[in-house]
Design an enzyme around this catalytic site. Structure first.
Site, PDB file in Angstrom:
ATOM      1  N   ASN A   1     -12.897  10.014  -1.995  1.00 35.98           N
ATOM      2  CA  ASN A   1     -13.301   9.215  -3.148  1.00 35.98           C
ATOM      3  C   ASN A   1     -13.351   7.757  -2.736  1.00 35.98           C
ATOM      4  OD1 ASN A   1     -13.310  11.490  -4.864  1.00 35.98           O
ATOM      5  ND2 ASN A   1     -11.105  11.305  -5.183  1.00 35.98           N
TER       6      ASN A   1
ATOM      7  N   HIS B   1      -8.476   8.060   2.522  1.00 38.21           N
ATOM      8  CA  HIS B   1      -7.835   9.369   2.696  1.00 38.21           C
ATOM      9  C   HIS B   1      -8.843  10.462   2.438  1.00 38.21           C
ATOM     10  CE1 HIS B   1      -7.225   7.918  -1.437  1.00 38.21           C
ATOM     11  NE2 HIS B   1      -7.392   9.173  -1.811  1.00 38.21           N
TER      12      HIS B   1
ATOM     13  N   CYS C   1       0.843  -1.205   0.000  1.00 38.10           N
ATOM     14  CA  CYS C   1       0.000   0.000   0.000  1.00 38.10           C
ATOM     15  C   CYS C   1       0.874   1.250   0.000  1.00 38.10           C
ATOM     16  CB  CYS C   1      -0.920  -0.008   1.228  1.00 38.10           C
ATOM     17  SG  CYS C   1      -1.818   1.536   1.436  1.00 38.10           S
TER      18      CYS C   1
ATOM     19  N   ASP D   1      -0.448  16.655  -1.231  1.00 38.32           N
ATOM     20  CA  ASP D   1      -0.728  15.860  -2.417  1.00 38.32           C
ATOM     21  C   ASP D   1       0.324  16.150  -3.480  1.00 38.32           C
ATOM     22  OD1 ASP D   1      -3.533  14.359  -3.591  1.00 38.32           O
ATOM     23  OD2 ASP D   1      -2.046  15.047  -5.059  1.00 38.32           O
TER      24      ASP D   1
ATOM     25  N   HIS E   1      -9.094  14.333   1.210  1.00 33.98           N
ATOM     26  CA  HIS E   1      -8.448  15.475   0.578  1.00 33.98           C
ATOM     27  C   HIS E   1      -8.937  16.750   1.275  1.00 33.98           C
ATOM     28  CE1 HIS E   1      -7.424  13.267  -3.307  1.00 33.98           C
ATOM     29  NE2 HIS E   1      -8.376  12.482  -2.827  1.00 33.98           N
TER      30      HIS E   1
ATOM     31  N   THR F   1      -8.029   6.110  -6.400  1.00 34.79           N
ATOM     32  CA  THR F   1      -6.857   5.488  -7.028  1.00 34.79           C
ATOM     33  C   THR F   1      -5.935   4.836  -6.005  1.00 34.79           C
ATOM     34  OG1 THR F   1      -5.627   7.571  -6.975  1.00 34.79           O
ATOM     35  CG2 THR F   1      -6.888   7.082  -8.969  1.00 34.79           C
TER      36      THR F   1
END
Ligand code: AMP
Ligand code: ZN
Length: 113
Positions: free
Chosen positions: A86, A99, A4, A30, A101, A94
């Protein structure tokens, strides 16, 4: 999890630009920012996605939200920001380590989709 990306970032074997860290969570910039300020906040516990939140790990997810205000303040986000998670393929997730953002530093688009 050995394969990971974000577990490797948390353990330090892959470099990142740290924004905040404590015993439960890690926050870093990011690598492909979508706004003037764009950081990620992750639990150190490997949780694949929002679908995997359950009673055994929900406290680590909730804990992230108790720290986001201070993280945002430290980044100068005094006029608001957006938190995005997401989940899964349709959500365009992805990296399969949950996580959040944090995006800000400008007036963001009203388009959420
Ligand atoms: P998501 O599409 O929601 O899974 O978001 C994954 C995010 O991780 C994307 O915004 C990527 O730019 C970011 N990302 C991928 N690799 C790295 C890395 N090595 N360091 C920092 N951010 C990364
Ligand atoms: Zn992980």
């Amino acid at each position: 999890m050995s394969d990971c990306l974000f577990c490797k970032i948390i353990e330090g074997s892959i470099p990142s630009t740290k924004v905040y860290e404590d015993e439960k969570i890690y926050s870093f910039k990011d690598i492909n920012p979508q706004a003037p300020v764009h950081v990620l906040v992750v639990p150190k516990e490997h949780i694949c996605c929002a679908n995997a939140i359950d009673e055994s790990n929900a406290d680590n997810v909730a804990y992230i939200f108790t720290k986001i205000p201070a993280i945002a303040k430290s980044l100068g986000l005094t006029n608001g920001y957006r938190i995005i998670n997401n989940c899964g393929d349709d959500g365009c997730q992805t990296v399969k380590h949950i996580h959040f953002h944090i995006l800000g530093g400008t007036k963001l688009s009203e388009n959420m989709g």
